[in-house]
Design a protein around this motif. Sequence first.
Motif, mmCIF file in Angstrom:
data_model
loop_
_atom_site.group_PDB
_atom_site.id
_atom_site.type_symbol
_atom_site.label_atom_id
_atom_site.label_comp_id
_atom_site.label_asym_id
_atom_site.label_seq_id
_atom_site.Cartn_x
_atom_site.Cartn_y
_atom_site.Cartn_z
ATOM 1 N N THR A 93 43.644 45.434 14.685
ATOM 2 C CA THR A 93 44.661 46.412 15.091
ATOM 3 C C THR A 93 45.069 46.138 16.530
ATOM 4 O O THR A 93 44.698 45.097 17.097
ATOM 5 C CB THR A 93 44.096 47.840 14.963
ATOM 6 O OG1 THR A 93 42.982 47.995 15.859
ATOM 7 C CG2 THR A 93 43.624 48.122 13.533
ATOM 8 N N ALA A 94 45.799 47.079 17.111
ATOM 9 C CA ALA A 94 46.244 46.903 18.503
ATOM 10 C C ALA A 94 45.072 46.917 19.465
ATOM 11 O O ALA A 94 45.165 46.381 20.575
ATOM 12 C CB ALA A 94 47.238 48.010 18.861
ATOM 13 N N THR A 95 43.968 47.524 19.053
ATOM 14 C CA THR A 95 42.812 47.640 19.959
ATOM 15 C C THR A 95 41.598 46.845 19.491
ATOM 16 O O THR A 95 40.569 46.836 20.170
ATOM 17 C CB THR A 95 42.405 49.111 20.101
ATOM 18 O OG1 THR A 95 42.106 49.654 18.821
ATOM 19 C CG2 THR A 95 43.527 49.911 20.759
ATOM 20 N N THR A 96 41.664 46.207 18.336
ATOM 21 C CA THR A 96 40.523 45.433 17.820
ATOM 22 C C THR A 96 40.982 44.049 17.396
ATOM 23 O O THR A 96 42.146 43.833 17.030
ATOM 24 C CB THR A 96 39.866 46.134 16.621
ATOM 25 O OG1 THR A 96 40.841 46.267 15.564
ATOM 26 C CG2 THR A 96 39.345 47.505 17.010
#
Length: 278
Positions: free
Chosen positions: A152-155
């Motif tokens: 995702t955007a953070t992972t």
Amino acid sequence: MHEQDVDASKAPLLDHIIELRNRLMWASAALFIAFIACYLVSEQIYAILMRPLVLAFDGDLTGRRMIFTAPQEAFFTYLKVSFWAAAFISFPIIAAQIWMFVAPGLYKNERRAFMPFLVVTPILFFLGGAMVYFLVMPLALHFFTLFESRGTATTLPIELETKVSEYLSLIMKLIFAFGLCFELPVFLTLLGRAGIVTSTGLAQKRKYAIVCVFVVAAVLTPPDPISQISLALPILLLYEISIWCVRAVEKKRAEREAAEEAELSGEKTDGDGTSGGG
């Protein structure tokens, strides 16, 4: 005279040692020739062993790759695969050499009794290996690929990049382990013939056998329930078959002993009748 007896006793021992050496040489030669042949086609063997992983990806190999992290890793992996395949191919010849060394020391009825075991042993071993190849490994690998994620955007994404040596070591170890576990009926039946175990004792210890089977399955298989159950259930079935086989051996032994006892009783009766008539 005593020295002549000692020399005479040494002669059969030397003959047995020479015979053993010859059988070992033939078995080693068969293994070596099979190893050379397998190394020449090691890439094809590698492709065959890779098939369960391909099935786990549902045939979609886009962006997929195998890796090795040491310069010599791939080379030694091919050597290991070649030796493993050579052991499979040369096993009938090695088993035949062992049988040719042991058979002369057995009675005719003993050789006849052991022949079914010689036929069943490789069949059960290959059945265990086939179960790993066609069922256990595809299911287990598919289960593990479910843990991949796109990110995702953070992972960051999680992708499977399998090491060549680790994957091949896993599937070869599992095929060998399943093959050995499938030899359970042969092993227990031989123990039953030797009088070491009984069908009654095996039946009474069934609950302990169930626990031991699941422990062995947990140790030998990858840490997923599919692989463990896939190994445990067939072994439990084979355990029940083993009880039936041992019971059949005991029944034949009882019939043989009863026939021998009846024969001895008949000879004794005839002897008493003859003495009485005299």
